[in-house]
Write a protein that holds these residues in place. Structure first.
Motif, PDB file in Angstrom:
ATOM      1  N   ALA A  42       0.835  -1.207   0.000  1.00  7.40           N
ATOM      2  CA  ALA A  42       0.000   0.000   0.000  1.00  7.40           C
ATOM      3  C   ALA A  42       0.870   1.256   0.000  1.00  7.40           C
ATOM      4  O   ALA A  42       0.583   2.218  -0.723  1.00  7.40           O
ATOM      5  N   ALA A  76       2.454   1.594  -3.483  1.00  8.08           N
ATOM      6  CA  ALA A  76       1.459   2.067  -4.457  1.00  8.08           C
ATOM      7  C   ALA A  76       1.252   3.572  -4.295  1.00  8.08           C
ATOM      8  O   ALA A  76       1.146   4.311  -5.284  1.00  8.08           O
ATOM      9  N   ARG A 123       1.932   6.545  -7.109  1.00 12.30           N
ATOM     10  CA  ARG A 123       0.939   7.567  -7.465  1.00 12.30           C
ATOM     11  C   ARG A 123       1.514   8.976  -7.325  1.00 12.30           C
ATOM     12  O   ARG A 123       1.126   9.878  -8.042  1.00 12.30           O
ATOM     13  N   LEU A 128       0.145  -0.798 -10.761  1.00 11.68           N
ATOM     14  CA  LEU A 128      -0.925  -0.236  -9.933  1.00 11.68           C
ATOM     15  C   LEU A 128      -2.256  -0.920 -10.227  1.00 11.68           C
ATOM     16  O   LEU A 128      -3.044  -1.180  -9.316  1.00 11.68           O
ATOM     17  N   GLU A 129      -2.509  -1.243 -11.504  1.00 13.97           N
ATOM     18  CA  GLU A 129      -3.729  -1.978 -11.855  1.00 13.97           C
ATOM     19  C   GLU A 129      -3.716  -3.376 -11.240  1.00 13.97           C
ATOM     20  O   GLU A 129      -4.725  -3.845 -10.713  1.00 13.97           O
ATOM     21  N   PHE A 159      -2.053  -4.267  -8.595  1.00 14.54           N
ATOM     22  CA  PHE A 159      -2.102  -4.089  -7.143  1.00 14.54           C
ATOM     23  C   PHE A 159      -3.542  -4.105  -6.642  1.00 14.54           C
ATOM     24  O   PHE A 159      -3.832  -4.666  -5.590  1.00 14.54           O
ATOM     25  N   VAL A 160      -4.444  -3.522  -7.407  1.00 18.08           N
ATOM     26  CA  VAL A 160      -5.856  -3.488  -7.013  1.00 18.08           C
ATOM     27  C   VAL A 160      -6.405  -4.911  -6.899  1.00 18.08           C
ATOM     28  O   VAL A 160      -7.169  -5.220  -5.990  1.00 18.08           O
ATOM     29  N   ARG A 161      -5.971  -5.807  -7.794  1.00 23.83           N
ATOM     30  CA  ARG A 161      -6.463  -7.184  -7.796  1.00 23.83           C
ATOM     31  C   ARG A 161      -5.703  -8.101  -6.841  1.00 23.83           C
ATOM     32  O   ARG A 161      -6.286  -9.018  -6.268  1.00 23.83           O
ATOM     33  N   PRO A 186      -3.037  -7.278  -4.040  1.00 21.09           N
ATOM     34  CA  PRO A 186      -2.156  -6.350  -3.329  1.00 21.09           C
ATOM     35  C   PRO A 186      -0.914  -6.977  -2.713  1.00 21.09           C
ATOM     36  O   PRO A 186       0.173  -6.430  -2.814  1.00 21.09           O
TER      37      PRO A 186
END
Length: 139
Positions: A43, A46, A50, A82-83, A85-87, A89
């Motif tokens: 987290a 990530a 960003r 990052l994409e 990571f959403v699925r 982490p």
């Protein structure tokens, strides 16, 4: 008690960018031995990505062609991570760390070593000798 981390991964104000915190977290991510800290570290990494993406994009006009192409590649890879990571982490910690290391390096040194002024060259040479931002030697 869990400490809330700011956007830069530290306890700083959200608009304060802290390269040292990014470096600490990507080194931890590259050397993570177990999944105990993986979720928290992923987290934080990530969040660093960003923050770094627009900062590197802002420096791209001053970059030479080769470094600009490298930046485009690294920015694209960071967006992909990052994409992912959403699925997933926890499983992305190492890859997020690699992207953070690359983007931080591009942010800190947008020009080739030969284009840096004398003070910047001394700073970069010092970082290389001490294992600076690019790597940490393993025993």
């Amino acid at each position: 008690m869990k400490v809330q981390r700011g956007a830069s991964g530290g306890d700083a104000a959200p608009d304060e960018f802290r390269p040292g915190v990014v470096r600490r977290d990507f080194l931890d991510g590259l050397n993570l031995a177990d999944d105990e800290r993986a979720e928290e570290l992923s987290a934080a990494l990530a969040g660093h990505l960003r923050e770094l993406i627009p900062r590197v994009q802002a420096r791209m006009p001053a970059m030479d062609t080769e470094r600009r192409r490298m930046s485009e590649h690294c920015l694209g890879k960071a967006a992909e991570e990052l994409e992912m990571f959403v699925r997933e982490p926890i499983s992305r910690t190492f890859y997020l760390a690699v992207c953070a290391r690359a983007l931080l390096s591009l942010y800190r040194w947008p020009r080739p070593h030969s284009d840096l002024d004398e003070d910047e060259q001394d700073d970069q040479d010092s970082r290389r000798r001490t294992g600076g931002v690019m790597c940490r030697r393993r025993a």
